[in-house]
Every structure is written in C-alpha cells, then in structure tokens.
Scaffold this motif. Structure first.
Motif, PDB file in Angstrom:
ATOM      1  N   HIS A 172      85.431  19.088  73.802  1.00 16.73           N
ATOM      2  CA  HIS A 172      85.220  20.314  73.368  1.00 16.73           C
ATOM      3  C   HIS A 172      84.891  21.614  74.483  1.00 16.73           C
ATOM      4  O   HIS A 172      85.069  22.919  74.278  1.00 16.73           O
ATOM      5  N   ARG A 183      79.889  24.888  74.839  1.00 14.33           N
ATOM      6  CA  ARG A 183      80.522  23.680  74.186  1.00 14.33           C
ATOM      7  C   ARG A 183      79.456  23.491  72.983  1.00 14.33           C
ATOM      8  O   ARG A 183      79.599  22.591  72.420  1.00 14.33           O
ATOM      9  N   GLU A 184      78.253  23.843  72.938  1.00 15.51           N
ATOM     10  CA  GLU A 184      77.273  23.338  71.967  1.00 15.51           C
ATOM     11  C   GLU A 184      78.062  23.967  70.818  1.00 15.51           C
ATOM     12  O   GLU A 184      78.090  23.900  69.383  1.00 15.51           O
ATOM     13  N   SER A 187      80.822  22.650  69.031  1.00 12.94           N
ATOM     14  CA  SER A 187      80.689  21.066  68.765  1.00 12.94           C
ATOM     15  C   SER A 187      80.574  21.287  66.528  1.00 12.94           C
ATOM     16  O   SER A 187      80.808  20.608  66.315  1.00 12.94           O
ATOM     17  N   ASN A 191      82.438  20.498  64.494  1.00  9.30           N
ATOM     18  CA  ASN A 191      81.609  19.678  63.010  1.00  9.30           C
ATOM     19  C   ASN A 191      81.370  19.903  62.227  1.00  9.30           C
ATOM     20  O   ASN A 191      81.509  18.919  60.458  1.00  9.30           O
TER      21      ASN A 191
END
Length: 221
Positions: A172, A183-184, A187, A191
């Motif tokens: 990621h 990165r969050e 992610s 998802n």
C-alpha cells in the motif's frame, strides 16, 4: 560494453540520416546499471543525454516531509526528459531516477549534444520532439494530482502496473508513493475495491479480479 548499432533501437534515431547516426555511435558511451541503483539524483547537474536501451527507470520526486510521487517512467527506446531539461538549463536535478530493472543506458556527452544539435537539424528536431512529448506527460501528472479523483487514479495505475498480467506485487505504501498520497488513503480505496469485487488482496500482492470494471472506473474520470 558494446551493443552494436544502438541507434536502431530508438524510433527517433533510427530515422536519422546515416551520417548523423554514425556520429552518435562515435560520441556515445554505453553502461549497465543494476536494479535498485540510482541512475541520477537531486543536486547533480547532468552532463550526458540519456537514452534507455533496455529496462525501466522510475523518476520520482520527494517532498521535505518524505512523501514521494512517481512523475513518470522511462521505458526502453525512450530518452529522459528531465535530463534533457536540466542539461539545456544547466541546472541540477530536482528528482531521482532509479533503475526498476537492470538497465542499459546510452550516454551522449553534452559537448557532443551541443555540436550535433547545432550542426544537424534532423538530430535537433528529434531531441526537441521527444522533449515535447514527455513534457505533455508531466503536465498530465500535474493535472491528475491537482484535479483527479484518487479512486480513478488508483484504478488506472493498477492497470498500468499490471500491464498484461492479472496480479501485481506492491505494498500500500508503494502505491501511495506512486500517486503522491498517504498510505491510509490507498488502503481505504483498495478495501473498497475489494468489497466491490474489483480486486483481491494478500500480503504484498493485489490480484485484478475485474479488469473491465477497473478500466471503466479509470476511464470515468
């Protein structure tokens, strides 16, 4: 090392008059760089025009806080626009070029470049045409970062990285670096893609389950 008549490898140089190609062969040098090694870096003023004979170079830029964004990739048969720009302006790089694979590079010294560009209109036109094409690519990167939806950009980048395959190897964080985001954020979007059946994830791997769906999303922006 010797690779024979490398001018045949590049569309622009292969169309040049034979006497111009012979001068390129006379002046240029060939070198190999291993995967993962730096090809060029910030604060270095280039003194050679680079032609990539084989392999891939990733050109990226990092901010003061360490966030990275991939500007473009130089593929086999292409020249590096950033090198050309810095040579013409006699300024240092503000980005880094890294060998994503083992690469073979043909280097044309600046003195030879200046001489050929001044004397051979066909060569001068080739250099500036290649420069213009890649500059447009960079402008598209700026437009994507400024105005593009991140889910659309990520779908497009997954398809690009996968090429003809159904799976890519990437974390990621690596995808975040590709797109210049956190990165969050990546992610969260991945998802969501997985819930929609577009991809399947495992450690360090992403399978493109529904390529047509990803392509439709990539083209929706």
């Amino acid at each position: 090392m010797s690779i024979g008549d490398w001018t045949q490898r590049f569309q622009g140089t292969s169309n040049l008059p034979r006497h111009v190609r012979d001068r390129l062969l006379q002046f240029a040098n060939v070198r190999r760089i291993a995967k993962g090694e730096q090809v060029f870096g910030p604060k270095y003023v280039p003194d050679n025009l680079l032609f990539l004979y084989d392999g891939t170079i990733r050109v990226s830029q990092s901010s003061d806080n360490g966030r990275e964004i991939v500007l473009y990739r130089v593929e086999a048969g292409e020249s590096c626009v950033l090198t050309t720009a810095c040579m013409l302006a006699e300024e240092a790089y503000n980005a880094e070029g890294t060998a994503e694979t083992d690469v073979t590079i043909v280097s044309l010294p600046k003195l030879a470049l200046d001489q050929l560009a001044g004397e051979e209109s066909a060569f001068r036109n080739f250099v500036f045409a290649a420069y213009s094409r890649r500059l447009l690519d960079l402008l598209r990167v700026v437009d994507d970062v400024a105005f593009g939806r991140m889910d659309v950009r990520l779908a497009d980048r997954l398809l690009t990285l996968a090429a003809g395959y159904r799976e890519i190897t990437a974390t990621h964080q690596q995808l975040a670096d590709e797109l210049g985001t956190a990165r969050e954020v990546i992610s969260r979007i991945l998802n969501d893609f997985q819930k929609r059946g577009l991809i399947a994830q495992s450690r360090g791997r992403i399978a493109l389950v529904d390529k047509p769906g990803l392509r439709a999303l990539a083209e929706s922006g």
